[in-house]
Scaffold this active site. Structure first.
Site: not given
Ligand code: BG6
Length: 510
Positions: A184-185, A247
């Site tokens: 989960d990044h 997230h």
């Molecule tokens: C991804 C979603 O997991 O996270 C995307 O699938 C979203 O829709 C993205 O744009 C947002 O990531 P960050 O790091 O740019 O907030």
């Protein structure tokens, strides 16, 4: 510092966008930062007919995602990195014999001394996870008699609770839970990790972190972009599945959790699971309809330019009611959080890109300066996850002069002011953790299922109930106007601006 053993990273779906856009740049950063072990090889695997040289050109030498980074480096330094990359064509199907692949892995392992340590990174649709795991298992590639074996899987982890359980079951047939890393990044973001440090390394916050002092908690996640080229995927997913289930519930769990016994990965993950399980499930339609809201962006003009509505985006059904904005109010049923409402919203095509947590504190029990309206301006702790990362504390101060006129002052801290080591990007950090066998920032099977358990009834209610509306909002605004009605007894959402200390109000026209 933890040790990173010699190893091989095998990326399935290597010809896809994620590999070029995120994974290879993250590995390059690790290379540049001297974090890779002496013996390290990347083997890209997918169904495209290319050889290792073509793969290297595509993801390194001619990659638009690395251009900015490698432009200034010496040719030899870049070539040395590119030489670590290899490619294996799997043919037309992922469900095939992996004998040839196994031989290639063995050969590379012997030639490059990677000690039988293998990480499989599945950058493929989740429907292929079990198939790939089964075929690896058939070649003995999941067994740990010679070197360790790990598997990293991407989001989305399931479409609902049933499919998440099925995925877990499928992976557990061939891998032990300790071998599985669900990415989960958001957990790779420094500022998300700092939620734990803010709470558990400061005695000034922890005593206040409960129902006695906190009035409500608010989380905003906003993006300026629409669905871009991902309309096909997004239209079947929607904001709640795409952002909230993963997230944002991860962020919630870090705010809600009890102090872990230690920083051991399992201790932290145990507390996060407990936190997720303590969110009150919304079971009946009435409760769900009252406490949730869906929105979808419609065409508008932003700074003189016409912006498409969601239904006009490529891959989106022109009659779609899929939400690009979701807001929810919920409670946490435990001793610490009883009766404290949590408000979370996420949306695309909003005025600014921002993710922040706002802890709103209660007014003092005895209001000495009643006439001054100060109690309408609550003390707030704003934890800004991105961008302009930092922490802001808002508190009342006396305006110089006669009487007791109180105004709010800001005390702010910015990550950019720290001159310590360079901050790792989320994928870089998470990859290095997996390479070192640290599971702290990866979601465990029961954690993912607990999140789906909360989300599932809401999605089902939205899908099956024709009286659930999806409200339109003009692209570039803070979502449907009635999302403010979700927050009673207070002042609506804090609409942040580009910077930590900005408060932009509902709508800015320019
Ligand atoms: C991804 C979603 O997991 O996270 C995307 O699938 C979203 O829709 C993205 O744009 C947002 O990531 P960050 O790091 O740019 O907030």
């Amino acid at each position: 510092m933890k040790k990173t053993s010699n190893q091989m990273l095998i990326i399935f779906g290597a010809s896809g966008d994620l590999t070029a856009r995120k994974l290879i740049p993250a590995i390059y950063n690790l290379y540049k930062g001297n974090h890779l072990p002496d013996n390290f090889v990347v083997l890209g695997v997918s169904r495209s007919n290319m050889d290792s040289d073509e793969f290297r050109s595509r993801v390194v030498l001619e990659s638009e995602f690395l251009k900015g980074k490698i432009g200034k480096e010496k040719k030899e330094f870049i070539q040395n990195f590119a030489d670590k990359l290899f490619y294996e064509d799997l043919g037309t199907d992922y469900d095939t014999s992996y004998e040839k692949l196994a031989n290639r892995i063995k050969q590379l392992d012997q030639e490059h001394g990677t000690a039988g340590n293998l990480i499989f990174y599945l950058s493929t649709p989740p429907s292929l996870y079990e198939t790939i795991a089964k075929n690896l298992h058939e070649q003995g590639l999941t067994q740990e008699n010679e070197g360790w074996k790990r598997i990293i899987v991407e989001k989305p982890f399931g479409y609902d609770l049933a499919s998440a359980k099925e995925l877990n079951h499928g992976l557990h047939t061939y891998f032990k839970e300790e071998q599985v890393y669900r990415i989960d990044h958001y957990l790779g973001k420094e500022t998300v990790q700092n939620l734990l440090v803010t709470r558990f390394s400061n005695s000034i916050f922890e005593p206040l972190w409960n129902r006695r002092y906190i009035h409500h908690v608010e989380i905003t996640n906003a993006e300026t972009v629409g669905v871009e080229k991902r309309g096909g995927y997004y239209d079947k997913s929607g904001a709640f599945r795409d952002m909230f289930q993963s997230h944002l519930l991860q962020i919630v769990s870090l705010i809600v959790m009890e102090p872990p016994i230690s920083a051991d990965p399992e201790e932290i993950r145990d507390e996060k699971v407990k936190a997720l399980k303590s969110i009150r499930l919304m079971k009946d339609e009435e409760t769900i309809i009252k406490n949730t809201l869906r929105g979808q962006y419609v065409a508008s003009n932003i700074k003189g330019e016409k912006v498409k509505g969601y239904r006009e985006e490529e891959g989106v059904n022109p009659d779609s009611t899929t939400e690009t904005f979701a807001a929810i109010k919920f409670f946490v049923d435990n001793w610490r959080w009883k009766d404290v409402p949590f408000y979370v919203r996420t949306g695309k095509a909003m005025p600014t890109k921002v993710t922040e947590v706002v802890i709103h504190f209660k007014a003092p029990h005895h209001e000495v300066f009643k006439s001054q309206d100060v109690y309408k301006k609550d003390n707030k702790l704003v934890i800004r996850i991105q961008p302009d990362e930092g922490i802001l504390l808002k508190f009342g101060v006396k305006i110089p002069g006669l009487g007791f006129h109180v105004e709010q002052a800001n005390m702010d801290f910015y990550y950019s002011d720290l001159d310590s080591a360079q901050v790792m990007d989320a994928y870089e950090r998470l990859l290095l953790d997996a390479m070192q066998g640290d599971t702290t920032l990866y979601a465990r099977a029961d954690e993912v299922e607990a999140a789906w358990k909360f989300v599932d009834p809401i999605l089902k209610c939205w899908e099956n109930n024709p009286s659930v509306n999806t409200y339109g909002y003009a692209a570039g605004t803070w979502g449907p106007r009635n999302s403010d009605d979700l927050i009673e007894d207070s002042f609506g959402w804090r609409n942040p601006g580009d910077l930590l200390t900005d408060e932009s109000g509902f709508c800015i026209l320019c």
